[in-house]
Motif scaffolding. Structure first.
Motif, PDB file in Angstrom:
ATOM      1  N   MET A 120     -39.849  53.473  48.200  1.00 35.38           N
ATOM      2  CA  MET A 120     -40.824  52.441  47.856  1.00 35.38           C
ATOM      3  C   MET A 120     -42.032  53.026  47.119  1.00 35.38           C
ATOM      4  N   PHE A 121     -42.496  54.191  47.585  1.00 41.36           N
ATOM      5  CA  PHE A 121     -43.630  54.825  46.903  1.00 41.36           C
ATOM      6  C   PHE A 121     -43.248  55.222  45.480  1.00 41.36           C
ATOM      7  N   GLY A 122     -42.030  55.699  45.297  1.00 41.87           N
ATOM      8  CA  GLY A 122     -41.570  56.036  43.951  1.00 41.87           C
ATOM      9  C   GLY A 122     -41.518  54.815  43.049  1.00 41.87           C
ATOM     10  N   ILE A 123     -41.051  53.688  43.606  1.00 42.61           N
ATOM     11  CA  ILE A 123     -40.975  52.453  42.822  1.00 42.61           C
ATOM     12  C   ILE A 123     -42.375  51.952  42.458  1.00 42.61           C
ATOM     13  N   ILE A 124     -43.297  52.005  43.427  1.00 40.64           N
ATOM     14  CA  ILE A 124     -44.670  51.554  43.168  1.00 40.64           C
ATOM     15  C   ILE A 124     -45.297  52.372  42.046  1.00 40.64           C
ATOM     16  N   ALA A 125     -45.222  53.694  42.185  1.00 41.90           N
ATOM     17  CA  ALA A 125     -45.893  54.564  41.212  1.00 41.90           C
ATOM     18  C   ALA A 125     -45.275  54.456  39.829  1.00 41.90           C
ATOM     19  N   SER A 126     -43.934  54.494  39.755  1.00 43.35           N
ATOM     20  CA  SER A 126     -43.280  54.524  38.446  1.00 43.35           C
ATOM     21  C   SER A 126     -43.257  53.159  37.769  1.00 43.35           C
ATOM     22  N   SER A 127     -43.147  52.096  38.560  1.00 48.89           N
ATOM     23  CA  SER A 127     -43.064  50.763  37.962  1.00 48.89           C
ATOM     24  C   SER A 127     -44.433  50.232  37.550  1.00 48.89           C
ATOM     25  N   ALA A 128     -45.418  50.440  38.401  1.00 47.16           N
ATOM     26  CA  ALA A 128     -46.723  49.826  38.145  1.00 47.16           C
ATOM     27  C   ALA A 128     -47.647  50.706  37.315  1.00 47.16           C
ATOM     28  N   TYR A 129     -47.445  52.027  37.332  1.00 52.13           N
ATOM     29  CA  TYR A 129     -48.439  52.897  36.727  1.00 52.13           C
ATOM     30  C   TYR A 129     -47.873  53.848  35.683  1.00 52.13           C
ATOM     31  N   THR A 130     -46.691  53.527  35.170  1.00 58.77           N
ATOM     32  CA  THR A 130     -46.174  54.253  34.012  1.00 58.77           C
ATOM     33  C   THR A 130     -47.007  53.900  32.780  1.00 58.77           C
ATOM     34  N   LYS A 131     -47.403  54.910  32.021  1.00 59.49           N
ATOM     35  CA  LYS A 131     -48.137  54.700  30.771  1.00 59.49           C
ATOM     36  C   LYS A 131     -47.177  54.950  29.609  1.00 59.49           C
ATOM     37  N   THR A 132     -47.069  53.968  28.720  1.00 59.83           N
ATOM     38  CA  THR A 132     -46.169  54.075  27.580  1.00 59.83           C
ATOM     39  C   THR A 132     -46.956  53.931  26.282  1.00 59.83           C
ATOM     40  N   ILE A 145     -36.119  63.957  28.313  1.00 62.41           N
ATOM     41  CA  ILE A 145     -36.872  63.896  29.569  1.00 62.41           C
ATOM     42  C   ILE A 145     -37.318  65.293  29.977  1.00 62.41           C
ATOM     43  N   ARG A 146     -38.583  65.407  30.293  1.00 61.95           N
ATOM     44  CA  ARG A 146     -39.064  66.593  31.006  1.00 61.95           C
ATOM     45  C   ARG A 146     -39.227  66.177  32.454  1.00 61.95           C
ATOM     46  N   TRP A 147     -38.307  66.694  33.308  1.00 60.06           N
ATOM     47  CA  TRP A 147     -38.307  66.307  34.711  1.00 60.06           C
ATOM     48  C   TRP A 147     -39.436  67.031  35.448  1.00 60.06           C
ATOM     49  N   GLY A 148     -40.024  66.345  36.413  1.00 56.33           N
ATOM     50  CA  GLY A 148     -41.081  66.964  37.198  1.00 56.33           C
ATOM     51  C   GLY A 148     -41.277  66.270  38.524  1.00 56.33           C
ATOM     52  N   LEU A 180     -42.031  63.238  31.815  1.00 55.12           N
ATOM     53  CA  LEU A 180     -42.398  62.892  30.445  1.00 55.12           C
ATOM     54  C   LEU A 180     -41.131  62.379  29.772  1.00 55.12           C
ATOM     55  N   TYR A 181     -41.185  61.169  29.234  1.00 59.74           N
ATOM     56  CA  TYR A 181     -39.981  60.451  28.815  1.00 59.74           C
ATOM     57  C   TYR A 181     -40.155  60.010  27.365  1.00 59.74           C
ATOM     58  N   ILE A 182     -39.278  60.493  26.487  1.00 58.49           N
ATOM     59  CA  ILE A 182     -39.340  60.136  25.075  1.00 58.49           C
ATOM     60  C   ILE A 182     -38.114  59.300  24.735  1.00 58.49           C
ATOM     61  N   ASP A 225     -41.065  55.851  21.768  1.00 54.34           N
ATOM     62  CA  ASP A 225     -41.929  55.425  22.866  1.00 54.34           C
ATOM     63  C   ASP A 225     -42.075  56.613  23.802  1.00 54.34           C
ATOM     64  N   PHE A 226     -43.302  57.032  24.003  1.00 57.00           N
ATOM     65  CA  PHE A 226     -43.579  58.176  24.879  1.00 57.00           C
ATOM     66  C   PHE A 226     -44.181  57.657  26.177  1.00 57.00           C
ATOM     67  N   SER A 227     -43.551  58.000  27.314  1.00 58.35           N
ATOM     68  CA  SER A 227     -43.994  57.493  28.617  1.00 58.35           C
ATOM     69  C   SER A 227     -44.295  58.632  29.569  1.00 58.35           C
TER      70      SER A 227
END
Length: 761
Positions: free
Chosen positions: A499-511, A583-586, A591-593, A724-726
């Motif tokens: 759930m924390f992963g979904i919250i952070a990645s869904s709501a606060y991804t910057k693209t 993808i640069r995994w971390g 970092l997602y191109i 699109d850089f995210s």
């Protein structure tokens, strides 16, 4: 013809084995049982043989088989050739039947030990009989000339190469995800078989303990398979997410949700002997949802609304799929109705301050999720039935429902662990709740300080903390006594982390949308992106043109190169490019191109002009140029390299001349290479760099004329890469949460399998 005969033989043996199992308990005759075991094992062996034979034919490039032609080619590497075995409808049905039979072989001694073999294997054999009947309708060994006979194809027309595998499936995950998903589907059959056997035997309680380890196994495997699919989508499709509420994605989720509810209600019945009818209904519903999932995915009914759906399998296979689903739905419903009075014995009422009550509420919430997802997934089918436009529901429908349901599920999970079975002292309960809620509140304030501002996500965070704290506390305590006892708590921990992963990645991804010129750094948010150029890869394959596009990402804390991939494939006649993200995994962020388009910068002075139109030379404003007409390859001829010549007749003052271009096809579209021609009395050259035909009125077609000064060097055009850089914060928690959840299931499987073994002894 061996493969086709083998498929028909499998159906006959499956039906015979099923009938013998039925006779064994109907007549209490051990002789029928012994023969049925041998025949069922033979069916499993022959299904493995059929699957192996199909793989061999694929690896040998036997394109006389329609299936081999449709899903493989000579250019595929070995691992993708093997994966193409289950990449189409026929192969996936064969894989499903094979896995059901293999699990069935393991089920025979297990059910015999618990005195359930005759009844359970009758139901299980019936499932396998339907699957083998489906294989007759969708036979993977059909010949090419038989399939395409209406088009006049004969045995002499066998192609030298196959159509190949969809490039989107050219990924290592195809060797893992589908087999795991189908193993989960196959294992879902076991709980259904034991539930039906319990109804037949009027044994409404003992079947729970027998079926529980298998139900846990099926739930774990199917859940893991679903999330592997999400990981595959994230890594390959380039849209940046791992779950899109696609109807076919949902069709796998639905049986998993029902199975999760079943696991919890089974635990309640095992402890209290309550929820008897509920568990029977859910065990039946889980398997029926597997069949419904298969029907939606394989029947073609979602072909217009899902990117995953298979094509129409044909009328015969369609009706078998429908009959398969309806037969087991009716069978389960009839048995439930017939035994409804018996199951009222020892009916239990749960008090609100009991674990069984809270677990029942939690299961009901999970079932509500399954219900809403089913309605949303089935919406295109409903619309078609009432002759309305066939459209899928918006993803907001699912998001709005689950932003309410998921927090309630998390709270209920935490509360269920703070109460005791049957009854809990009010003071103890309030003390435990206040302590856990207080810590959750403090941690939620911390999350808000880190940047979460949306009220729904704040509420979800608070509930996730509440569940995580309670499960961590109790799970750690039990781990010190026995690791297997902590399985449920580990799974719940995984869900909270998810759930924390979904919250952070869904709501606060910057693209950020960026257009990058090769070699030119560009500031994007807090990062600097530099497109370093492209390099061709996999040159040894002749059926594709594949490039790696390298982008350097610079930040105060790191400097890394991220490579995405674009390629053109013969699979779609190179009409459009396939795009794979870089993808640069971390742990902290990814970092997602995501590639969007490529082009070249304009280094020449170009002007568009309609046929019959006049322009001024952009390098000499005193010179007027009129494009009188276009010429064709018939007039200009073709070149030795296969390119065609076309031209434009130009009128300049008193001079008439032609500007020519070489036309070739690239990626399914015309590519133009100008032939430079000196303008009269000038150092300027002109070239025809594009022709745009107006199909409605050819007289209004346009051309693009480019000009260059031969006295000056022409700069080399640089490539332009649009992306699109995210920046995706904490998306790693999604994958960590799933792995933790599955690990918890494994601990629980071991625990309950040992308990049931001791009970059987």
């Amino acid at each position: 013809m061996t493969g086709q005969y083998l498929i028909h033989l499998l159906f006959g043996l499956s039906v015979t084995s099923t009938v013998l199992y039925w006779l064994s308990w109907k007549r209490s005759d051990e002789r029928f049982l012994r023969v049925a075991r041998v025949l069922f094992s033979l069916v499993s062996l022959l299904l493995i043989t059929s699957a192996s034979l199909l793989i061999v034919e694929i690896v040998r490039h036997r394109f006389e088989y329609t299936y081999v032609y449709s899903y493989s080619s000579v250019n595929l590497p070995l691992h993708l050739l093997i994966a193409s075995f289950y990449s189409g409808q026929e192969g996936s049905f064969l894989l499903w039947a094979m896995l059901v039979s293999i699990i069935g072989v393991a089920l025979i001694p297990y059910s015999r030990k618990h005195q359930y073999e005759g009844q359970a294997m009758t139901i299980y054999g019936l499932i396998l009989s339907f699957l083998t009947l489906l294989l007759i309708a969708k036979n993977p060994f059909s010949f090419y000339w038989e399939t395409f006979a209406p088009q006049g194809i004969t045995m002499a027309d066998v192609p030298a190469d196959g159509r190949g595998l969809n490039p989107l499936l050219h990924n290592a995950w195809i060797t893992i995800h589908p087999p795991i998903l189908f193993t989960g589907f196959a294992a879902m059959s076991v709980s259904f078989a034991f539930a039906m056997a319990g109804l037949i035997k009027r044994d409404y309680h003992r079947w729970i303990g027998i079926a529980l380890p298998w139900t846990l196994f099926a739930t774990a495997i199917l859940g893991f398979g679903i999330m592997l699919g999400g990981f595959w989508a994230y890594e390959t499709l380039g849209w940046g997410g791992f779950w899109g509420w696609d109807p076919v994605e949902n069709s796998s989720l639905i049986p998993w949700l029902v199975s999760v509810g079943l696991v919890h209600t089974m635990l309640v019945q095992k402890r209290t002997h309550g929820l008897v009818k509920t568990n029977m209904a859910l065990a039946i519903g889980t398997f029926v949802m597997v069949l419904y999932s298969t029907f939606l995915t394989r029947s073609g009914v979602l072909g217009d609304t899902s990117v995953h759906s298979f094509v129409d399998p044909g009328k015969f296979a369609f009706w078998i799929l429908l009959a398969f689903m309806l037969a087991f739905t009716v069978l389960g419903a009839v048995m439930l109705i017939a035994r409804r009075n018996d199951m009222n014995i020892n009916r239990k009422e749960f008090t609100p301050k009991s674990r069984e009550f809270m677990m029942s509420i939690g299961a009901a919430l999970v079932m509500a999720s399954a219900l809403f997802v089913t309605v949303g997934t089935s919406w295109p089918v409903f619309m078609e039935i009432i002759n309305q436009p066939k459209v899928a529901v918006a993803t907001d429908f699912y998001n709005r429902i689950h932003i309410i349901l998921v927090p309630l599920i998390l709270i209920t999970n935490g509360l269920a662990l703070l109460v005791q079975w049957r009854h809990t002292s009010g003071n103890v309960f309030v003390k435990n709740v206040l302590w856990s809620a207080g810590i959750s509140l403090v941690l939620t304030v911390g999350v808000v300080m880190l940047g979460i501002r949306d009220v729904p996500f704040i509420a979800l965070s608070a509930c996730a903390w509440f569940s995580l704290i309670i499960n961590a506390q109790i799970g750690f305590r039990l781990m010190r006594r026995s690791a297997s006892m902590a399985g449920a708590y580990i799974s719940h921990l995984g869900i909270a982390v998810l759930m924390f992963g979904i919250i952070a990645s869904s709501a606060y991804t910057k693209t950020y949308h960026a257009t990058l010129v090769e070699g030119v750094p560009q500031k994007v948010g807090e990062f600097t992106l530099t497109f370093l150029g492209r390099e061709q890869i996999e040159k040894y394959y002749t059926d594709r043109e594949k490039y790696r596009y390298n982008v350097r990402v610079e930040h105060a804390s790191e400097n890394v190169d991220v490579a995405s991939v674009l390629y053109w494939s013969d699979f779609n006649r190179r009409e459009s490019a396939f795009l794979e993200p870089g993808i640069r995994w971390g742990i902290v962020n990814d970092l997602y191109i995501s590639p969007k388009a490529t082009d070249h910068e304009q280094v020449m002075n170009s002007t568009a002009v309609m046929r019959g139109g006049t322009i001024q030379n952009p390098l000499d404003s005193l010179m007027s140029i009129t494009l009188e007409r276009f010429t064709t390859p018939v007039e200009e001829g073709t070149n030795a390299d296969g390119t065609m010549n076309m031209g434009a007749v130009l009128h300049i003052a008193d001079t008439t001349m032609r500007a020519l271009t070489k036309v070739s096809m690239h990626g399914g579209k015309p590519a133009f290479e100008p032939v430079w021609t000196r303008l009269p009395n000038s150092k300027i050259e002109v070239g025809l760099t594009a022709i745009v035909r107006n199909n409605d009125d050819p007289t209004k077609s346009t051309g693009e004329l480019s000009f260059r000064d031969t006295g000056k060097p022409l700069p080399k055009p640089r490539e332009i890469y649009t992306v699109d850089f995210s920046v995706k914060p904490l998306i790693s928690l999604v994958w960590i949460g799933v792995i933790t959840m599955v690990a918890g299931f494994v601990f629980s499987i071991v625990r309950y399998a040992k308990l049931e073994d001791r009970t059987a002894v």
